[in-house]
Design an enzyme around this catalytic site. Structure first.
Site, PDB file in Angstrom:
ATOM      1  N   GLU A 109       0.828  -1.198   0.000  1.00 40.12           N
ATOM      2  CA  GLU A 109       0.000   0.000   0.000  1.00 40.12           C
ATOM      3  C   GLU A 109       0.872   1.261   0.000  1.00 40.12           C
ATOM      4  OE1 GLU A 109      -3.485  -0.490   2.631  1.00 40.12           O
ATOM      5  OE2 GLU A 109      -3.078   1.577   3.208  1.00 40.12           O
ATOM      6  N   SER A 149      -6.769   0.576  10.849  1.00 36.46           N
ATOM      7  CA  SER A 149      -8.068   0.083  11.292  1.00 36.46           C
ATOM      8  C   SER A 149      -8.162   0.196  12.808  1.00 36.46           C
ATOM      9  CB  SER A 149      -8.243  -1.381  10.902  1.00 36.46           C
ATOM     10  OG  SER A 149      -7.988  -1.558   9.537  1.00 36.46           O
ATOM     11  N   ASP A 173      -8.833   2.406   1.664  1.00 35.57           N
ATOM     12  CA  ASP A 173      -7.434   2.367   2.104  1.00 35.57           C
ATOM     13  C   ASP A 173      -6.670   3.605   1.662  1.00 35.57           C
ATOM     14  OD1 ASP A 173      -7.537  -0.202   3.313  1.00 35.57           O
ATOM     15  OD2 ASP A 173      -7.492  -1.121   1.328  1.00 35.57           O
ATOM     16  N   GLU A 177      -9.796   0.625  -2.507  1.00 37.85           N
ATOM     17  CA  GLU A 177      -9.600  -0.504  -1.588  1.00 37.85           C
ATOM     18  C   GLU A 177      -8.421  -1.276  -2.169  1.00 37.85           C
ATOM     19  OE1 GLU A 177     -11.272  -1.002   1.189  1.00 37.85           O
ATOM     20  OE2 GLU A 177     -10.354  -2.931   1.715  1.00 37.85           O
TER      21      GLU A 177
END
Lengths: 140, 140
Positions: free
Chosen positions: B12, B32, B42, B55
């Site tokens: 990511e 989270s 995300d 996402e």
């Protein structure tokens, strides 16, 4: 975390929750240090018509001073993202105080270019200026 | 944090850095649990013309399955914010593999409505489908 940070974080959550309840999509930036990119605003929100990047400040005094670099980073991010840049400030205002309206958080917003700057370049917002000239949260 | 999470988090970051270097303003969602609002993508990115809510999935197998609720939350957020909703997936592809291009991360993107769904509603993306039909990162 200092008391000041705790207070700021709580105030920021309040801002996020207000915008969310008002129908905006809202993302808070990860905690400082968790990010690899440094020029993030505290809050990024969009509602399909407008996108706003907010540097959010909670102020216990009657005057808020903001270092130029904190303002520049929200301007830079907003420019990249395609968002409006705002400084949001919440002075200590009691909920329900009839002077300021009963049912919304006491946040006021300014575009950076509309904020007074001291001789040294520091941004300065007085509480009385915020109440008189700032954009209230429900007009964002 | 599991190995899978570590891998996902690294992937990511790679995605975020690529977009940033490409001129986008990019914000990752807080970890989270740190957020009070559950339906965050995300990654949220904008470049002045487009705003995209992603996402992001890193997949070590040849097939990625995504539970419907994870897809729905990015659709919901994107709808509120006024962004395009994307599922981004990075399969294990070696950098410099001439089959896939040499100099960009192996991320591919789909609009949720273009993803195959199993009988139970689960979203499914095969690696070969991603490479053939997904939008590569540089065409976002």
């Amino acid at each position: 975390m200092t008391d000041s940070n705790t207070k700021g974080s709580r105030g920021e959550r309040e801002l996020v929750n207000y915008l969310y309840d008002d129908g905006w999509g809202v993302m808070r930036s990860p905690a400082s240090g968790a990010s690899t990119l440094n020029d993030l605003p505290d809050v990024l929100a969009g509602n399909g018509w407008k996108t706003i990047a907010i540097e959010a400040k909670v102020c216990g005094d009657d005057v808020l001073y903001i270092p130029p670099d904190e303002v520049e980073q929200v301007i830079d991010f907003a420019g990249r993202f395609g968002a409006g840049a705002y400084i949001g400030v919440r002075f200590d205002i009691e909920y329900g105080d009839p002077s300021y309206g009963a049912d919304y958080p006491g946040w006021y917003f300014f575009h950076p270019e509309d904020i007074y700057r001291t001789d040294s370049g520091t941004y300065r917002i007085k509480k009385e200026t915020a109440l008189a000239e700032g954009t209230p949260i429900y007009e964002l």
